[in-house]
Design an enzyme around this catalytic site. Structure first.
Site, PDB file in Angstrom:
ATOM      1  N   PHE A  91       0.809  -1.213   0.000  1.00 26.63           N
ATOM      2  CA  PHE A  91       0.000   0.000   0.000  1.00 26.63           C
ATOM      3  C   PHE A  91       0.843   1.264   0.000  1.00 26.63           C
ATOM      4  O   PHE A  91       0.366   2.341  -0.372  1.00 26.63           O
ATOM      5  CB  PHE A  91      -0.965   0.003   1.190  1.00 26.63           C
ATOM      6  CG  PHE A  91      -0.389   0.501   2.490  1.00 26.63           C
ATOM      7  CD1 PHE A  91      -0.638   1.789   2.933  1.00 26.63           C
ATOM      8  CD2 PHE A  91       0.390  -0.328   3.284  1.00 26.63           C
ATOM      9  CE1 PHE A  91      -0.124   2.244   4.138  1.00 26.63           C
ATOM     10  CE2 PHE A  91       0.893   0.112   4.485  1.00 26.63           C
ATOM     11  CZ  PHE A  91       0.650   1.413   4.917  1.00 26.63           C
ATOM     12  N   LYS A  92       2.106   1.153   0.383  1.00 29.13           N
ATOM     13  CA  LYS A  92       2.974   2.341   0.406  1.00 29.13           C
ATOM     14  C   LYS A  92       3.115   2.954  -0.990  1.00 29.13           C
ATOM     15  O   LYS A  92       3.390   4.142  -1.131  1.00 29.13           O
ATOM     16  CB  LYS A  92       4.350   1.980   0.966  1.00 29.13           C
ATOM     17  CG  LYS A  92       4.324   1.277   2.331  1.00 29.13           C
ATOM     18  CD  LYS A  92       3.782   2.157   3.425  1.00 29.13           C
ATOM     19  CE  LYS A  92       3.637   1.415   4.751  1.00 29.13           C
ATOM     20  NZ  LYS A  92       4.872   1.059   5.420  1.00 29.13           N
ATOM     21  N   ASP A  93       2.916   2.140  -2.028  1.00 32.37           N
ATOM     22  CA  ASP A  93       2.982   2.677  -3.396  1.00 32.37           C
ATOM     23  C   ASP A  93       1.931   3.747  -3.642  1.00 32.37           C
ATOM     24  O   ASP A  93       2.131   4.639  -4.476  1.00 32.37           O
ATOM     25  CB  ASP A  93       2.783   1.557  -4.423  1.00 32.37           C
ATOM     26  CG  ASP A  93       3.961   0.607  -4.499  1.00 32.37           C
ATOM     27  OD1 ASP A  93       5.100   1.056  -4.341  1.00 32.37           O
ATOM     28  OD2 ASP A  93       3.724  -0.598  -4.717  1.00 32.37           O
TER      29      ASP A  93
END
Length: 497
Positions: free
Chosen positions: A111-113
């Site tokens: 999810f950091k993307d």
């Protein structure tokens, strides 16, 4: 304009806030006021795609960026070459009351993307807008996913360098391989002997060292952050809460205005804080359910009002949540206390000096009106992965499994039947051994390589191996440095000058 949670008088434009990363007084930068949105605004999001929804939200917070500039940043971040799903963050229905928000379709499978593909675009423009001549050195401590996502986002971005520290034995093998094989002329990756909190504390000390920073600036280098202490990292996360809600309406799961729950596996509190800001802006959020692993410092705080990091650190199968110092909690305390910077500074000073602090009963009562929390052990996490696969033919990673299990506990305790979105924060392939063991019920995979495990997981589930993980097998190891936490500043200096 943006201000510090600790009372510094300086005010920053959005571009300056994104460039600086952290306030000069050590506080976190926040908008002076949040935009308030009505039902008409929310209804207008329903027919839009993710790019359009992101544009509508981001322009509320970035007045010094033009709409064409924001659109260009979004297109560069969320295009088909980087994200393998046209919806970017698709919502998958799972039964009558539950949906899963898949936030892992980006280039690193986490999810950091969602934030770290956009932050470099915003930062590059911020350097132009603030007429910054210095080179910006991005300094990151990672518990696994932030590091690779930041490295990929900032790789060869002009006028930047990036240094990532990760705990030597505190990430999955896939996460480690993603980082140590990172390409790019402006990147450095260093393992720290210790846990994530050691790495994060070391990075914070470097930011707070005025003499060290002055020395770097004399060489034309300024430090900034890609951790969620940077507002430019947190802001993109607000978008997917609005997008998920719009998809619930679009798919006739709810009617416009109906409150929903969000279940968030979190360690540093940034992901769930974005949901809280969405609620303050007008999104109909019923409860934000905070899911922890056995490093359950957040669960204890949300139940008792005591934040105490003086406890044993556990290395778990959900390593991105193996955190005892939740940096973004400071922003929540600022908001809940009505912007009382004296109290916020006092709590943060106590945390630094003694490792703990206590909030007043009324403060805790206000927090618990929105937040509910529980935690899951590794054993429970394995059970959740297995049960979801057998019941729904759906594959979840250990972090998502923690959220699933905690939501089950929430339902049993509250009997709340509201529509609920579980945030899925990583591809199950990033944690192939844990997921395989849970699904197949055996440890026979222990002698297989990471890439044999990827193929086996694909065979059993029928899901394709993400391309970004499959190609790791042929990539060379480029970063092999290991250091003690006391050496971090020296290595940063070597890497950026």
């Amino acid at each position: 304009m943006y201000i510090s949670t600790r009372g510094g008088k300086e005010r920053f434009t959005a571009a300056a806030a994104i460039k600086e990363g952290i306030a000069p007084d050590g506080g976190l930068l926040i908008p002076e006021e949040l935009p308030k949105l009505n039902g008409d605004f929310l209804a207008e999001l329903v027919p839009l795609d993710y790019h359009q929804r992101a544009t509508r939200i981001l322009q509320l917070f970035l007045p010094d960026y033009s709409v064409p500039e924001i659109k260009a940043c979004i297109e560069a971040a969320y295009n088909a070459a980087k994200f393998d799903h046209p919806a970017v963050a698709p919502l998958v229905a799972m039964g009558h009351h539950t949906s899963v928000l898949e936030l892992w379709h980006g280039p690193t499978g986490a999810f950091k993307d969602m934030a770290l593909q956009l932050l470099p675009q915003l930062l590059s423009l911020a350097l132009e807008k603030t007429e910054e001549k210095a080179e910006i050195a991005i300094l990151v401590a990672t518990s696994g996913d932030t590091g690779k996502a930041a490295l990929e986002g900032f790789r060869d971005v002009k006028q930047t360098k990036i240094v990532v520290f990760f705990p030597y034995d505190g990430v999955s093998e896939i996460q480690r391989l993603q980082m140590v094989t990172q390409e790019g002329e402006n990147v450095a990756v260093i393992a720290v002997r210790g846990n994530f909190d050691d790495a994060q504390t070391g990075v914070k000390k470097i930011f707070a060292d005025k003499e060290f920073n002055a020395e770097l600036q004399a060489h034309g280098v300024k430090l900034s952050s890609a951790n969620s202490i940077n507002w430019g990292r947190l802001l993109p996360q607000i978008v997917y809460y609005f997008s998920a809600y719009a998809d619930l309406v679009k798919n006739a799961r709810i009617i416009q205005g109906e409150p929903v729950n969000f279940v968030v596996p979190t360690g540093n509190f940034g992901n769930i804080l974005a949901g809280y800001y969405a609620k303050l802006m007008g999104l109909p959020v019923n409860r934000l359910i905070c899911a922890s692993n056995s490093n359950n410092v957040l669960t204890d705080f949300l139940r008792s009002g005591v934040y105490d990091r003086n406890r044993n650190f556990h290395t778990t199968m959900s390593p991105s949540m193996d955190i005892l110092i939740s940096s973004n909690l400071e922003r929540l305390l600022y908001s809940i206390s009505g912007g009382d910077t004296t109290r916020v500074s006092g709590w943060m000073r106590a945390l630094n000096d003694t490792g703990s602090y206590l909030v007043e009963r009324e403060t805790l009562k206000s927090i618990r009106q929105t937040f509910w929390s529980d935690w899951a052990s590794d054993h429970e996490t394995v059970d959740a992965i297995r049960d979801v696969f057998h019941q729904h033919k759906y594959v979840i990673d250990p972090h998502t499994a923690v959220a699933w299990l905690v939501y089950d506990k929430y339902c049993r305790e509250t009997a709340d039947g509201a529509q609920t979105v579980i945030l899925s924060t990583a591809s199950p392939f990033k944690f192939n051994h844990s997921v395989l063991t849970a699904i197949a019920g055996t440890e026979t995979f222990s002698n297989q390589s990471e890439f044999e495990l990827l193929r086996e997981l694909s065979r059993i589930t029928g899901w394709p191996v993400p391309t970004a993980l499959a190609v790791l097998e042929s990539k060379a190891i480029r970063h092999q440095m290991v250091c003690d936490k006391e050496e971090m500043a020296h290595l940063v200096k070597n890497a950026v000058e």
